[in-house]
Design a protein around this motif. Structure first.
Motif, mmCIF file in Angstrom:
data_model
loop_
_atom_site.group_PDB
_atom_site.id
_atom_site.type_symbol
_atom_site.label_atom_id
_atom_site.label_comp_id
_atom_site.label_asym_id
_atom_site.label_seq_id
_atom_site.Cartn_x
_atom_site.Cartn_y
_atom_site.Cartn_z
ATOM 1 N N ASN A 1 -1.877 73.366 22.647
ATOM 2 C CA ASN A 1 -2.170 74.747 23.080
ATOM 3 C C ASN A 1 -3.310 74.722 24.104
ATOM 4 N N HIS A 2 -3.027 74.245 25.282
ATOM 5 C CA HIS A 2 -4.114 73.981 26.231
ATOM 6 C C HIS A 2 -4.730 75.253 26.805
ATOM 7 N N ASN A 3 -4.081 76.371 26.585
ATOM 8 C CA ASN A 3 -4.666 77.641 27.056
ATOM 9 C C ASN A 3 -5.523 78.322 25.998
ATOM 10 N N ALA A 4 -5.669 77.677 24.838
ATOM 11 C CA ALA A 4 -6.462 78.288 23.761
ATOM 12 C C ALA A 4 -7.953 78.080 24.024
ATOM 13 N N LYS A 5 -8.773 79.009 23.525
ATOM 14 C CA LYS A 5 -10.218 79.005 23.818
ATOM 15 C C LYS A 5 -11.044 78.196 22.837
ATOM 16 N N TYR A 6 -10.470 77.891 21.675
ATOM 17 C CA TYR A 6 -11.316 77.376 20.596
ATOM 18 C C TYR A 6 -10.977 75.934 20.216
ATOM 19 N N VAL A 7 -12.006 75.246 19.699
ATOM 20 C CA VAL A 7 -11.786 73.952 19.040
ATOM 21 C C VAL A 7 -12.298 74.076 17.602
ATOM 22 N N VAL A 8 -11.697 73.308 16.708
ATOM 23 C CA VAL A 8 -12.044 73.379 15.287
ATOM 24 C C VAL A 8 -12.359 71.978 14.764
ATOM 25 N N ALA A 9 -13.473 71.870 14.034
ATOM 26 C CA ALA A 9 -13.815 70.619 13.341
ATOM 27 C C ALA A 9 -13.648 70.867 11.849
ATOM 28 N N ILE A 10 -12.876 70.011 11.168
ATOM 29 C CA ILE A 10 -12.630 70.250 9.736
ATOM 30 C C ILE A 10 -12.839 69.009 8.869
ATOM 31 N N ASP A 11 -13.340 69.301 7.691
ATOM 32 C CA ASP A 11 -13.223 68.364 6.572
ATOM 33 C C ASP A 11 -12.147 69.003 5.696
ATOM 34 N N PRO A 12 -10.882 68.539 5.867
ATOM 35 C CA PRO A 12 -9.778 69.256 5.215
ATOM 36 C C PRO A 12 -9.889 69.257 3.696
ATOM 37 N N MET A 13 -10.370 68.169 3.144
ATOM 38 C CA MET A 13 -10.493 68.077 1.682
ATOM 39 C C MET A 13 -11.854 67.458 1.383
ATOM 40 N N ASP A 14 -12.751 68.289 0.896
ATOM 41 C CA ASP A 14 -14.099 67.818 0.587
ATOM 42 C C ASP A 14 -14.237 67.632 -0.921
ATOM 43 N N GLY A 15 -14.850 66.518 -1.284
ATOM 44 C CA GLY A 15 -15.024 66.228 -2.713
ATOM 45 C C GLY A 15 -13.796 65.555 -3.276
ATOM 46 N N SER A 16 -13.143 64.730 -2.446
ATOM 47 C CA SER A 16 -11.828 64.240 -2.868
ATOM 48 C C SER A 16 -11.876 63.336 -4.100
ATOM 49 N N SER A 17 -13.070 62.808 -4.424
ATOM 50 C CA SER A 17 -13.130 62.004 -5.659
ATOM 51 C C SER A 17 -12.914 62.900 -6.887
ATOM 52 N N CYS B 1 -7.232 74.573 20.890
ATOM 53 C CA CYS B 1 -6.688 73.548 21.804
ATOM 54 C C CYS B 1 -6.864 72.136 21.254
ATOM 55 N N GLY B 2 -7.904 71.947 20.409
ATOM 56 C CA GLY B 2 -8.115 70.613 19.848
ATOM 57 C C GLY B 2 -8.779 70.702 18.484
ATOM 58 N N ILE B 3 -8.551 69.656 17.690
ATOM 59 C CA ILE B 3 -9.113 69.613 16.333
ATOM 60 C C ILE B 3 -9.725 68.237 16.132
#
Ligand code: AHG
Ligand code: MN
Ligand code: MN
Length: 335
Positions: free
Chosen positions: A111-127, A96-98
């Motif tokens: 997707n307000h009926n979804a049960k989960y939320v996700v926290a991401i570092d989409p690209m780590d080590g970008s240097s 439902c949220g990121i």
């Protein structure tokens, strides 16, 4: 006589999809949504892998020319990876949220009926993008607290890491790997790009209780505490190997496989260190503990820290249990 074809074949482990289906019954609420969410994450990682593998050719290895909300320099792949992840999770309909390193607030997936939320570092080590060195993605999955049918709220994300339902990382290295845990140990999958599939290559991953690798940006030595400086001298006296790629995912992964400790401490100018609790440290702390290792902020367990804001930072000590214990004991000494 039957022809011997063994030299033309190679071992293929369990495909990720099969692994997820077979292990779904372990989840407390085994209704298939978390399984689908994990499949979506693997799909996003394949799309990002495709972008990365041609980054040098298509001109997306460079900078955006802008800073993100952390005031950090943004690379094109930071933005592209985030875009791919959000689009895939939105389409997957289990989230439902990121929250992401690259944006200040909550991304409403609709997707307000979804049960989960996700926290991401989409690209780590970008240097490391510009120099064609290993990079990663880190993800954390929580069950929402807010009621179904409404948009995700900050409270859904401000949960202690101990509440994580699943977490993991993708390492874009010489091979792609997806390493994750749903709270029943840690399993690593290697991507076969010719088949477009991840296969179980590292079942039940475990940290050695003690290792001989330390990973820290020692260039900042003079801004470390005397206690930490003492620990680093000890590492050198013992002839430990110093290994620092500068991509947290890659450094963590090396230590998981070989035994070691990763440290991003507080410094004089950054009392809370650099790494972010919600989308970097919690996920790797969860993996570390599931693999028999430890993760602390130097004083307390990372997974017990009550977050108060989405982008909060924390010092980070993670890896082989005895190494983390030793450095914690040294940090308490009077010097
Ligand atoms: P990101 O690319 O997501 O901003 O993360 C970079 C992090 C981490 O991956 C790495 O270990 C650390 O920053 C390196 O920082 P220093 O350059 O200060 O050592
Ligand atoms: Mn990062
Ligand atoms: Mn990042």
């Amino acid at each position: 006589m039957a022809a011997d074809i063994s030299k033309f074949t190679y071992f293929l482990g369990t495909a990720l999809d099969r692994f997820i289906s077979e292990n779904q019954k372990q989840f407390t609420y085994a209704s298939g949504e978390l399984s689908q969410l994990l499949r979506d994450i693997s799909l996003a990682s394949k799309i990002i892998n495709r972008e990365i593998s041609k980054a040098g050719l298509t001109g997306i290895a460079g900078s955006m020319g802008e800073d993100n909300i952390q005031g950090e320099h943004q690379k094109m792949l930071d933005v592209i990876s985030e875009f791919r992840f959000i689009a895939t999770l939105r389409r997957g309909r289990q989230t439902c949220g990121i929250i992401s390193e690259e944006q200040a607030g909550i991304i409403d997936t609709g997707n307000h009926n979804a049960k989960y939320v996700v926290a991401i570092d989409p690209m780590d080590g970008s240097s490391n993008i510009d120099v064609n060195v290993s990079i990663g993605t880190i993800f954390s999955i929580y069950r929402r607290i807010s009621p179904l049918g409404t948009p995700a709220t900050e409270q859904d994300f401000l949960q202690v890491g101990a509440n994580l339902v699943a977490a993991g990382y993708i390492l874009y290295g010489p091979s792609n790997m997806l390493v994750f845990s749903t709270g029943f140990g840690v399993n690593g999958f290697t991507y076969d790009p010719t088949l477009g599939e991840y296969f179980l290559s590292h079942p039940n991953m475990k940290f050695a209780s003690k290792g001989e690798i330390y990973s820290i940006n020692e260039g900042s030595y003079h801004s470390f505490s005397p206690q930490l400086q003492y620990y680093l001298e000890l590492c050198k006296k013992r002839k430990y190997s110093a290994r620092y790629i500068g991509s947290l995912v890659a450094d963590f992964h090396r230590n998981l496989l070989k035994g070691g400790i990763y440290i991003y401490p507080s410094t004089k100018s950054h009392p809370n260190g650099k790494l972010r609790l919600l989308y970097e440290c919690n996920a790797l702390a969860f993996i570390a503990e599931q693999a028999g290792g430890k993760a602390t902020d130097g004083k307390k367990r990372i997974l017990d820290i009550q977050p108060y804001e989405l982008h909060q930072r924390t010092p980070f000590f993670v890896g082989s249990a005895e190494m983390v214990d030793e450095v914690m004991e040294i940090l308490e000494r009077k010097m």
